[in-house]
Design a protein around this motif. Structure first.
Motif, PDB file in Angstrom:
ATOM      1  N   ASN A  95      -4.226 -14.672  -8.548  1.00  0.00           N
ATOM      2  CA  ASN A  95      -4.198 -13.818  -7.360  1.00  0.00           C
ATOM      3  C   ASN A  95      -3.472 -12.522  -7.739  1.00  0.00           C
ATOM      4  N   TYR A  96      -3.960 -11.379  -7.395  1.00  0.00           N
ATOM      5  CA  TYR A  96      -5.147 -11.021  -6.640  1.00  0.00           C
ATOM      6  C   TYR A  96      -5.958 -10.017  -7.443  1.00  0.00           C
ATOM      7  N   LYS A  97      -6.152 -10.312  -8.703  1.00  0.00           N
ATOM      8  CA  LYS A  97      -6.782  -9.335  -9.581  1.00  0.00           C
ATOM      9  C   LYS A  97      -8.054  -9.846 -10.245  1.00  0.00           C
ATOM     10  N   SER A  98      -8.463 -11.075  -9.938  1.00  0.00           N
ATOM     11  CA  SER A  98      -9.688 -11.599 -10.522  1.00  0.00           C
ATOM     12  C   SER A  98     -10.902 -11.118  -9.726  1.00  0.00           C
ATOM     13  N   LEU A 118     -11.221  -6.457  -2.185  1.00  0.00           N
ATOM     14  CA  LEU A 118     -10.567  -5.150  -2.122  1.00  0.00           C
ATOM     15  C   LEU A 118     -11.601  -4.044  -1.934  1.00  0.00           C
ATOM     16  N   LEU A 119     -12.672  -4.078  -2.713  1.00  0.00           N
ATOM     17  CA  LEU A 119     -13.704  -3.045  -2.616  1.00  0.00           C
ATOM     18  C   LEU A 119     -14.374  -3.054  -1.247  1.00  0.00           C
ATOM     19  N   ALA A 120     -14.612  -4.236  -0.699  1.00  0.00           N
ATOM     20  CA  ALA A 120     -15.219  -4.312   0.635  1.00  0.00           C
ATOM     21  C   ALA A 120     -14.253  -3.827   1.707  1.00  0.00           C
ATOM     22  N   ASP A 121     -12.993  -4.229   1.607  1.00  0.00           N
ATOM     23  CA  ASP A 121     -12.016  -3.842   2.626  1.00  0.00           C
ATOM     24  C   ASP A 121     -11.780  -2.332   2.655  1.00  0.00           C
ATOM     25  N   ILE A 122     -11.861  -1.672   1.502  1.00  0.00           N
ATOM     26  CA  ILE A 122     -11.680  -0.214   1.507  1.00  0.00           C
ATOM     27  C   ILE A 122     -12.978   0.507   1.847  1.00  0.00           C
ATOM     28  N   GLU A 123     -14.032  -0.274   2.098  1.00  0.00           N
ATOM     29  CA  GLU A 123     -15.328   0.256   2.531  1.00  0.00           C
ATOM     30  C   GLU A 123     -15.971   1.141   1.464  1.00  0.00           C
ATOM     31  N   CYS A 124     -16.053   0.596   0.256  1.00  0.00           N
ATOM     32  CA  CYS A 124     -16.789   1.300  -0.791  1.00  0.00           C
ATOM     33  C   CYS A 124     -18.277   1.279  -0.454  1.00  0.00           C
ATOM     34  N   ASP A 125     -19.054   2.045  -1.180  1.00  0.00           N
ATOM     35  CA  ASP A 125     -20.501   2.077  -0.983  1.00  0.00           C
ATOM     36  C   ASP A 125     -21.059   0.674  -1.244  1.00  0.00           C
ATOM     37  N   PRO A 126     -21.626   0.011  -0.236  1.00  0.00           N
ATOM     38  CA  PRO A 126     -22.101  -1.364  -0.444  1.00  0.00           C
ATOM     39  C   PRO A 126     -23.314  -1.468  -1.359  1.00  0.00           C
ATOM     40  N   ILE A 154       0.065  -6.075  -0.835  1.00  0.00           N
ATOM     41  CA  ILE A 154      -0.394  -7.233  -1.593  1.00  0.00           C
ATOM     42  C   ILE A 154      -0.069  -6.985  -3.065  1.00  0.00           C
ATOM     43  N   PRO A 155       0.660  -7.896  -3.711  1.00  0.00           N
ATOM     44  CA  PRO A 155       1.037  -7.671  -5.113  1.00  0.00           C
ATOM     45  C   PRO A 155      -0.105  -7.975  -6.074  1.00  0.00           C
ATOM     46  N   ASP A 156      -0.009  -7.416  -7.257  1.00  0.00           N
ATOM     47  CA  ASP A 156      -0.854  -7.817  -8.390  1.00  0.00           C
ATOM     48  C   ASP A 156      -2.343  -7.600  -8.160  1.00  0.00           C
ATOM     49  N   THR A 180      -5.583  -3.028  -9.936  1.00  0.00           N
ATOM     50  CA  THR A 180      -5.040  -1.729 -10.321  1.00  0.00           C
ATOM     51  C   THR A 180      -4.069  -1.277  -9.237  1.00  0.00           C
ATOM     52  N   THR A 181      -3.261  -0.301  -9.542  1.00  0.00           N
ATOM     53  CA  THR A 181      -2.307   0.218  -8.569  1.00  0.00           C
ATOM     54  C   THR A 181      -3.036   1.017  -7.494  1.00  0.00           C
ATOM     55  N   VAL A 182      -2.641   0.789  -6.246  1.00  0.00           N
ATOM     56  CA  VAL A 182      -3.239   1.506  -5.120  1.00  0.00           C
ATOM     57  C   VAL A 182      -2.122   2.223  -4.373  1.00  0.00           C
ATOM     58  N   ARG A 183      -2.315   3.494  -4.115  1.00  0.00           N
ATOM     59  CA  ARG A 183      -1.280   4.301  -3.474  1.00  0.00           C
ATOM     60  C   ARG A 183      -1.032   3.858  -2.038  1.00  0.00           C
ATOM     61  N   SER A 184       0.235   3.884  -1.639  1.00  0.00           N
ATOM     62  CA  SER A 184       0.607   3.469  -0.286  1.00  0.00           C
ATOM     63  C   SER A 184      -0.011   4.373   0.773  1.00  0.00           C
ATOM     64  N   ASP A 185      -0.124   5.675   0.484  1.00  0.00           N
ATOM     65  CA  ASP A 185      -0.685   6.566   1.499  1.00  0.00           C
ATOM     66  C   ASP A 185      -2.162   6.263   1.741  1.00  0.00           C
ATOM     67  N   PHE A 186      -2.871   5.811   0.706  1.00  0.00           N
ATOM     68  CA  PHE A 186      -4.268   5.421   0.897  1.00  0.00           C
ATOM     69  C   PHE A 186      -4.358   4.144   1.729  1.00  0.00           C
ATOM     70  N   LEU A 187      -3.506   3.163   1.431  1.00  0.00           N
ATOM     71  CA  LEU A 187      -3.505   1.920   2.200  1.00  0.00           C
ATOM     72  C   LEU A 187      -3.146   2.194   3.659  1.00  0.00           C
ATOM     73  N   SER A 188      -2.206   3.090   3.886  1.00  0.00           N
ATOM     74  CA  SER A 188      -1.844   3.457   5.260  1.00  0.00           C
ATOM     75  C   SER A 188      -3.015   4.118   5.974  1.00  0.00           C
ATOM     76  N   ALA A 189      -3.775   4.931   5.246  1.00  0.00           N
ATOM     77  CA  ALA A 189      -4.945   5.576   5.845  1.00  0.00           C
ATOM     78  C   ALA A 189      -6.001   4.543   6.233  1.00  0.00           C
ATOM     79  N   CYS A 190      -6.164   3.506   5.409  1.00  0.00           N
ATOM     80  CA  CYS A 190      -7.111   2.431   5.738  1.00  0.00           C
ATOM     81  C   CYS A 190      -6.653   1.673   6.983  1.00  0.00           C
ATOM     82  N   ILE A 191      -5.362   1.410   7.074  1.00  0.00           N
ATOM     83  CA  ILE A 191      -4.812   0.737   8.252  1.00  0.00           C
ATOM     84  C   ILE A 191      -5.006   1.603   9.490  1.00  0.00           C
TER      85      ILE A 191
END
Length: 288
Positions: free
Chosen positions: A44-47, A54-62, A261-263, A266-277
């Motif tokens: 968890n949570y990099k496999s 992660l890609l679905a939750d950030i709404e990448c191009d499906p 969410i740890p691990d 790749t590293t994801v910026r907090s400001d991007f995660l806040s924007a998703c929230i």
């Protein structure tokens, strides 16, 4: 593009650059304790499984072609043809959160699988919604699995099942899908989104009131509200959670991540995660 779109594109490009020769994000190899059974699941949570979530939750191009191979890989790897569900072995069989996450990925990425009807049939028949009064049997289909089917049914199993079912297009929902969605929603509303059914002043689970992104095993209260809104639900039992969400709005009208969410792969910026929230919160409160 907006700042959110720019940051999303950069993150997606970085994640895709980490794919292995099979198009996956495998962390395990021969000799590892959990190989090959959990090669797409652990750690968890990099496999592969978690990276696709992660890609679905950030709404990448499906429609990204690079994601077809890993989707096929985890579908084939986790599906147990004998039982008709996605599985990581007998220790957590049947595991509703994995099956809900697989349905979510297939729905979000419009990935058709002949297996999914069997999964839905299984959980429509066997998924439980107990609130403290169930004794887990040793026989099929629960096999002493108290993690998912103890006295109180695992709440995360229910929320992840709802997440997966919610991404089945309405035109494709059979009667058993609609019934299972309603049973999930009824169980969630019994707990007023994130509170104990026996003591509404107490959180159902520690940390559930913290804004979290992405949502892996566990849902935060915002994800649950978001799923209820996706299903068009407006119910007084949601009011405490809605008030909690409103109380967390910053003076500039945004929301900030409170638990990371740890691990991740790749590293994801907090400001991007806040924007998703913030995007999810605005969707929830749009017509509240």
């Amino acid at each position: 593009m907006s700042a959110l779109s720019d940051r999303r594109s950069e993150l997606v490009e970085r994640i895709l650059s980490l794919q292995d020769e099979d198009g996956c994000w495998n962390q395990l190899g021969p000799g590892d304790r959990y190989y090959p059974e959990l090669k797409h699941y652990a750690p968890n949570y990099k496999s592969t499984l978690w990276t696709l979530i992660l890609l679905a939750d950030i709404e990448c191009d499906p429609a990204l072609p690079e994601l077809r191979r890993p989707l096929q890989a985890i579908t084939d790897h986790f599906f147990d043809r004998e039982s008709g569900v996605y599985s990581i072995g007998k220790s957590h069989f049947p595991i509703p959160c994995l099956n809900g996450n697989m349905l979510y990925l297939h729905g979000y990425f419009d990935f058709e699988s002949d297996y999914d009807d069997r999964v839905i049939d299984f959980f429509a028949q066997y998924q439980r919604f107990d609130d403290g009064d169930f004794k887990t049997p040793s026989a099929f289909p629960y096999f002493r699995n108290k993690s998912c089917y103890g006295a109180h049914t695992c709440y995360w199993g229910v929320t992840k099942l709802l997440k997966g079912l919610s991404f089945i297009a309405k035109r494709r929902r059979k009667k058993n899908v609609k019934q299972l969605i309603q049973r999930c929603i009824d169980f969630i509303l019994l707990h007023e989104v994130c509170y104990s059914s026996s003591d509404p002043a107490r959180l159902l689970a520690k940390g559930m009131d913290q804004l979290t992104f992405p949502n892996m095993y566990h849902s935060d209260f915002l994800e649950v509200l978001w799923l209820l809104r996706r299903e068009g639900r407006h119910d007084p039992s949601m009011n405490m959670a809605l008030d909690l969400l409103k109380s967390k709005r910053q003076s500039d009208g945004t929301w900030r991540i409170e638990r990371r969410i740890p691990d991740l792969v790749t590293t994801v910026r907090s400001d991007f995660l806040s924007a998703c929230i913030t995007k999810r919160a605005e969707e929830v409160l749009h017509d509240a």
